[in-house]
Design a protein around this motif. Structure first.
Motif, PDB file in Angstrom:
ATOM      1  N   ALA A  56     -19.919   5.722  37.878  1.00 41.04           N
ATOM      2  CA  ALA A  56     -19.347   5.654  36.539  1.00 41.04           C
ATOM      3  C   ALA A  56     -19.737   6.313  35.280  1.00 41.04           C
ATOM      4  O   ALA A  56     -19.134   6.906  34.341  1.00 41.04           O
ATOM      5  N   THR A  57     -21.176   6.521  35.479  1.00 36.98           N
ATOM      6  CA  THR A  57     -21.758   7.301  34.195  1.00 36.98           C
ATOM      7  C   THR A  57     -21.513   8.606  34.322  1.00 36.98           C
ATOM      8  O   THR A  57     -21.321   9.217  33.439  1.00 36.98           O
ATOM      9  N   ALA A  59     -18.703  10.032  35.620  1.00 38.54           N
ATOM     10  CA  ALA A  59     -17.344  10.226  35.376  1.00 38.54           C
ATOM     11  C   ALA A  59     -17.207  10.113  33.938  1.00 38.54           C
ATOM     12  O   ALA A  59     -16.228  10.793  33.316  1.00 38.54           O
ATOM     13  N   GLU A  60     -17.851   9.167  33.244  1.00 37.74           N
ATOM     14  CA  GLU A  60     -17.439   9.008  31.930  1.00 37.74           C
ATOM     15  C   GLU A  60     -18.105  10.443  31.276  1.00 37.74           C
ATOM     16  O   GLU A  60     -17.323  10.971  30.166  1.00 37.74           O
ATOM     17  N   GLY A  63     -15.594  12.865  31.582  1.00 34.94           N
ATOM     18  CA  GLY A  63     -14.063  12.393  31.030  1.00 34.94           C
ATOM     19  C   GLY A  63     -13.182  12.001  31.867  1.00 34.94           C
ATOM     20  O   GLY A  63     -11.840  12.342  31.858  1.00 34.94           O
ATOM     21  N   ARG A  65     -12.794   9.354  33.679  1.00 36.17           N
ATOM     22  CA  ARG A  65     -12.279   7.783  33.378  1.00 36.17           C
ATOM     23  C   ARG A  65     -11.783   7.342  31.981  1.00 36.17           C
ATOM     24  O   ARG A  65     -12.198   8.101  30.998  1.00 36.17           O
TER      25      ARG A  65
END
Length: 65
Positions: A56-57, A59-60, A63, A65
């Motif tokens: 998640a980190t 992917a954020e 950009g 997610r």
């Protein structure tokens, strides 16, 4: 270079010194995998179902997610 000693060879009556023998070879390379053909590793390699999903980190940060 018999027995690792420096050998002198004469060329047209003139002595020509030869280089000492090379050092021993490097340690042998590790043995290669013995694979008999296509699909020989089938069932030995396991990947989780989420292999293609980035954390998640990350992917954020990109950009996604």
């Amino acid at each position: 270079m018999a027995e690792g000693r420096l050998t002198v060879i004469s060329r047209a009556g003139q002595p020509v010194p030869k280089a000492p023998p090379p050092p021993p070879p490097y340690p042998p390379a590790p043995p290669k995998a013995r694979r008999t053909g296509r699909g020989s590793l089938r069932g030995r390699i396991r990947m989780p179902a989420t292999f293609d999903d980035p954390p998640a980190t990350i992917a954020e940060a990109f950009g996604v997610r």
